[in-house]
Design a protein around this motif. Structure first.
Motif, mmCIF file in Angstrom:
data_model
loop_
_atom_site.group_PDB
_atom_site.id
_atom_site.type_symbol
_atom_site.label_atom_id
_atom_site.label_comp_id
_atom_site.label_asym_id
_atom_site.label_seq_id
_atom_site.Cartn_x
_atom_site.Cartn_y
_atom_site.Cartn_z
ATOM 1 N N SER A 81 0.828 -1.207 0.000
ATOM 2 C CA SER A 81 0.000 0.000 0.000
ATOM 3 C C SER A 81 0.867 1.263 0.000
ATOM 4 O O SER A 81 1.824 1.351 0.773
ATOM 5 C CB SER A 81 -0.895 -0.009 1.243
ATOM 6 O OG SER A 81 -1.326 1.276 1.543
ATOM 7 N N ALA A 87 -0.001 3.982 1.237
ATOM 8 C CA ALA A 87 -0.206 4.617 2.548
ATOM 9 C C ALA A 87 0.856 4.142 3.531
ATOM 10 O O ALA A 87 1.400 4.935 4.301
ATOM 11 C CB ALA A 87 -1.606 4.296 3.062
ATOM 12 N N ILE A 132 4.132 5.763 2.739
ATOM 13 C CA ILE A 132 4.126 7.177 3.158
ATOM 14 C C ILE A 132 4.334 7.265 4.670
ATOM 15 O O ILE A 132 5.147 8.057 5.159
ATOM 16 C CB ILE A 132 2.800 7.867 2.736
ATOM 17 C CG1 ILE A 132 2.729 7.979 1.207
ATOM 18 C CG2 ILE A 132 2.664 9.241 3.373
ATOM 19 C CD1 ILE A 132 1.353 8.308 0.672
ATOM 20 N N ILE A 133 3.625 6.409 5.421
ATOM 21 C CA ILE A 133 3.745 6.428 6.889
ATOM 22 C C ILE A 133 5.180 6.081 7.300
ATOM 23 O O ILE A 133 5.774 6.753 8.151
ATOM 24 C CB ILE A 133 2.722 5.458 7.532
ATOM 25 C CG1 ILE A 133 1.304 6.010 7.368
ATOM 26 C CG2 ILE A 133 3.036 5.246 9.015
ATOM 27 C CD1 ILE A 133 0.200 5.099 7.845
ATOM 28 N N LEU A 169 7.462 8.976 6.589
ATOM 29 C CA LEU A 169 7.259 10.087 7.535
ATOM 30 C C LEU A 169 7.828 9.751 8.908
ATOM 31 O O LEU A 169 8.381 10.608 9.585
ATOM 32 C CB LEU A 169 5.766 10.418 7.643
ATOM 33 C CG LEU A 169 5.162 11.142 6.439
ATOM 34 C CD1 LEU A 169 3.653 11.203 6.549
ATOM 35 C CD2 LEU A 169 5.732 12.551 6.318
ATOM 36 N N ILE A 216 8.463 13.055 14.063
ATOM 37 C CA ILE A 216 7.158 12.477 13.700
ATOM 38 C C ILE A 216 7.111 11.040 14.222
ATOM 39 O O ILE A 216 7.948 10.218 13.863
ATOM 40 C CB ILE A 216 6.925 12.524 12.172
ATOM 41 C CG1 ILE A 216 6.960 13.968 11.675
ATOM 42 C CG2 ILE A 216 5.602 11.866 11.819
ATOM 43 C CD1 ILE A 216 6.888 14.122 10.188
ATOM 44 N N GLN A 217 6.138 10.779 15.083
ATOM 45 C CA GLN A 217 6.019 9.423 15.671
ATOM 46 C C GLN A 217 5.051 8.577 14.854
ATOM 47 O O GLN A 217 3.948 8.955 14.639
ATOM 48 C CB GLN A 217 5.512 9.532 17.107
ATOM 49 C CG GLN A 217 6.493 10.219 18.039
ATOM 50 C CD GLN A 217 7.790 9.445 18.240
ATOM 51 O OE1 GLN A 217 7.758 8.232 18.434
ATOM 52 N NE2 GLN A 217 8.913 10.123 18.151
ATOM 53 N N TYR A 223 -5.947 0.854 1.958
ATOM 54 C CA TYR A 223 -6.114 0.355 3.327
ATOM 55 C C TYR A 223 -6.773 -1.018 3.314
ATOM 56 O O TYR A 223 -7.594 -1.309 2.438
ATOM 57 C CB TYR A 223 -7.016 1.281 4.151
ATOM 58 C CG TYR A 223 -6.737 2.739 3.992
ATOM 59 C CD1 TYR A 223 -5.562 3.291 4.469
ATOM 60 C CD2 TYR A 223 -7.659 3.572 3.372
ATOM 61 C CE1 TYR A 223 -5.312 4.641 4.319
ATOM 62 C CE2 TYR A 223 -7.414 4.923 3.230
ATOM 63 C CZ TYR A 223 -6.245 5.449 3.704
ATOM 64 O OH TYR A 223 -5.999 6.777 3.565
ATOM 65 N N GLU A 247 -7.143 1.286 9.679
ATOM 66 C CA GLU A 247 -5.938 1.727 8.963
ATOM 67 C C GLU A 247 -6.165 3.100 8.333
ATOM 68 O O GLU A 247 -5.274 3.936 8.304
ATOM 69 C CB GLU A 247 -5.611 0.720 7.858
ATOM 70 C CG GLU A 247 -4.336 -0.052 8.115
ATOM 71 C CD GLU A 247 -4.028 -1.009 6.998
ATOM 72 O OE1 GLU A 247 -4.030 -0.609 5.827
ATOM 73 O OE2 GLU A 247 -3.811 -2.190 7.309
ATOM 74 N N ILE A 252 -5.752 5.631 10.919
ATOM 75 C CA ILE A 252 -4.341 5.762 11.338
ATOM 76 C C ILE A 252 -3.620 6.678 10.345
ATOM 77 O O ILE A 252 -2.847 7.547 10.727
ATOM 78 C CB ILE A 252 -3.658 4.372 11.415
ATOM 79 C CG1 ILE A 252 -4.222 3.590 12.607
ATOM 80 C CG2 ILE A 252 -2.136 4.507 11.534
ATOM 81 C CD1 ILE A 252 -3.783 2.150 12.690
ATOM 82 N N PHE A 253 -3.921 6.511 9.047
ATOM 83 C CA PHE A 253 -3.268 7.340 8.031
ATOM 84 C C PHE A 253 -3.594 8.821 8.230
ATOM 85 O O PHE A 253 -2.766 9.691 7.947
ATOM 86 C CB PHE A 253 -3.668 6.884 6.621
ATOM 87 C CG PHE A 253 -2.981 7.665 5.539
ATOM 88 C CD1 PHE A 253 -1.635 7.494 5.285
ATOM 89 C CD2 PHE A 253 -3.675 8.594 4.772
ATOM 90 C CE1 PHE A 253 -0.987 8.228 4.301
ATOM 91 C CE2 PHE A 253 -3.042 9.337 3.791
ATOM 92 C CZ PHE A 253 -1.691 9.146 3.546
ATOM 93 N N TYR A 313 -1.121 10.891 10.026
ATOM 94 C CA TYR A 313 0.103 11.254 9.297
ATOM 95 C C TYR A 313 -0.196 12.171 8.114
ATOM 96 O O TYR A 313 0.713 12.737 7.537
ATOM 97 C CB TYR A 313 0.812 9.984 8.791
ATOM 98 C CG TYR A 313 1.343 9.140 9.917
ATOM 99 C CD1 TYR A 313 2.598 9.378 10.451
ATOM 100 C CD2 TYR A 313 0.564 8.128 10.463
ATOM 101 C CE1 TYR A 313 3.075 8.623 11.500
ATOM 102 C CE2 TYR A 313 1.031 7.364 11.523
ATOM 103 C CZ TYR A 313 2.286 7.609 12.036
ATOM 104 O OH TYR A 313 2.754 6.875 13.070
#
Lengths: 71, 370
Positions: free
Chosen positions: A55, A57, A60-61, A64, A70-71, B319, B324, B327-328, B331
């Motif tokens: 994914s 996402a 990206i997480i 980051l 950034i936690q 996701y 999820e 959660i995104f 960020y």
């Protein structure tokens, strides 16, 4: 079942677009059109054939989280 | 490339619906707990300079879209890189909204139906709207905003007798850092996302003042966000809001007038569909213009369907669960910042610098030299 839906969707969409838009455009436009459609079709087919696709996402997480603060 | 123009009110209402998009259903950020209303006001104040910047960019380059502006200001090479980034953001944003829509419908209405079949119907509708052009989106927005405002006011008015306004107290219980973090969240989602409007700025009339367009939109969005936040908080209370993914839907679900009027939560779904369709359609339109600019092509309408399919494919892999997705969101504010602030700020500063250096209006035939 879902793979059938995806194939039918793409077939119908391309047939419609070919008749309405694609027969009037230049080759470059056709190349970009079919490339984008092919990428989408591949992702959807693989996803529905239960092939795990990473994914964006998650990427990206993770990117980051690697940044300070950034936690 | 001839572009359809939309009227002043249509532009402002499209921005309003764009801001409502998914936030109508996901709810406004509640990380500041009951002080969320302070965060909303603070975020609105902070977004004003950003909207001024957007309006200034549009004013400097009337009847040009963001991708044309980027290439004019930053040159071909850097322009293409920035265009590719903005293109990604447009498609990703469309996929995110599509995903929210699919999750919402699946969780509340059709738990047995595969998400893909729901999102296919949504994307085909939005592709149709986007292909109908910006004028159709503008007309849709005028109708949509009337319905949306009616639903928000109606649900607020009919639930007043069930509200517990003590849920709003104590004021300033959240720490200033929590309030600021929450403001930052609201600043990037949904306010900052309106940067996508720059990509369709060629649809704005030259005679319409872009500053007024953005301020009218903000003047509508702020009271509605506050109303929605207060309604949800007063009806549900903080623990329930924090426990639910879609607080607006849950809040409206409990509204009851006498024994005969209840279950009006479908109005919230309708709001989401009305606003969500506009948001996705504008993202697709922006992405198609990005493709045209990136590859030097002509007809952007041809590419609305492929970018729609790309957004559909992306939404299916983004996701694996609703959790999820949320959660995104934690960020998202960091991820979106370069697209929403850094890139437009860079474009604006360079545009102003070049304009002053040239000592003449930027929108003259000498444009090309910039």
């Amino acid at each position: 079942m879902l793979i059938g839906i995806v194939l039918f969707l793409f077939l119908a969409v391309i047939l419609y677009d070919y008749n309405v838009y694609l027969n009037k455009v230049r080759v470059q436009e056709k190349v970009v059109y079919y490339s984008l459609m092919l990428i989408s079709l591949c992702i959807l087919l693989l996803q529905n054939a239960n092939v795990s696709i990473p994914s964006p996402a998650e990427a990206i997480i993770n990117a980051l989280r690697a940044l300070p603060g950034i936690q | 490339m001839a572009t359809e123009k939309i009227t002043f009110h249509q532009s402002a209402y499209s921005i309003v619906l764009f801001c409502f998009g998914s936030s109508v259903i996901i709810g406004i950020s509640s990380s500041a707990n009951q002080d969320g209303w302070i965060s909303i006001i603070l975020a609105t104040i902070c977004i004003i300079p950003v909207f001024l910047m957007h309006a200034r960019i549009i004013k400097l380059f009337p009847e040009k879209n963001y991708f044309e502006i980027i290439e004019t200001v930053l040159g071909k090479k850097i322009g293409k890189i920035i265009t590719a980034l903005m293109l990604w953001y447009s498609v990703h944003l469309a996929a995110l909204v599509l995903c929210n829509f699919g999750e919402f419908i699946q969780v509340f209405d059709m738990p047995e139906t595969p998400k893909l079949s729901i999102t296919i119907l949504m994307i085909l509708t939005t592709v149709y709207l986007a292909r109908s052009g910006m004028r159709s989106i503008g007309k849709w927005s005028v109708v949509g905003i009337c319905f949306l405002l009616f639903v928000v006011l109606f649900t607020f008015a009919t639930s007043v007798h069930q509200m517990h306004f003590e849920n709003l107290l104590p004021v300033m219980e959240a720490s200033p850092s929590q309030i600021l973090k929450s403001s930052f969240e609201i600043f990037t989602f949904p306010y900052g996302e309106s940067v996508i409007f720059l990509c369709v700025a060629d649809s704005f009339h030259k005679k319409d003042n872009p500053y007024r367009v953005f301020f009218l939109a903000l003047a509508i969005v702020l009271p509605v966000f506050l109303t929605v936040f207060i309604r949800n908080l007063a009806l549900l209370g903080l623990p329930m809001i924090n426990a639910s993914y879609f607080p607006s839907y849950i809040a409206v679900r409990i509204i009851e007038i006498g024994d005969f009027f209840a279950r009006i939560e479908s109005s919230i779904s309708s709001n989401f569909i009305l606003a969500g369709i506009v948001k996705i359609a504008i993202c697709l339109l922006a992405a198609s213009k990005g493709i045209v600019s990136l590859f030097g092509l002509q007809n952007n309408r041809v590419f609305i369907m492929p970018v729609g399919m790309l957004a559909l494919a992306l939404s299916s892999i983004l996701y694996t669960s609703t959790m999820e997705m949320f959660i995104f969101l934690d960020y998202y504010m960091y991820y979106a910042l370069p697209f929403q602030i850094i890139i437009p700020l860079g474009v604006w500063i360079v545009a102003e610098f070049k304009r002053r250096k040239k000592g003449q209006m930027i929108n003259t035939p000498e444009d090309a030299s910039l």
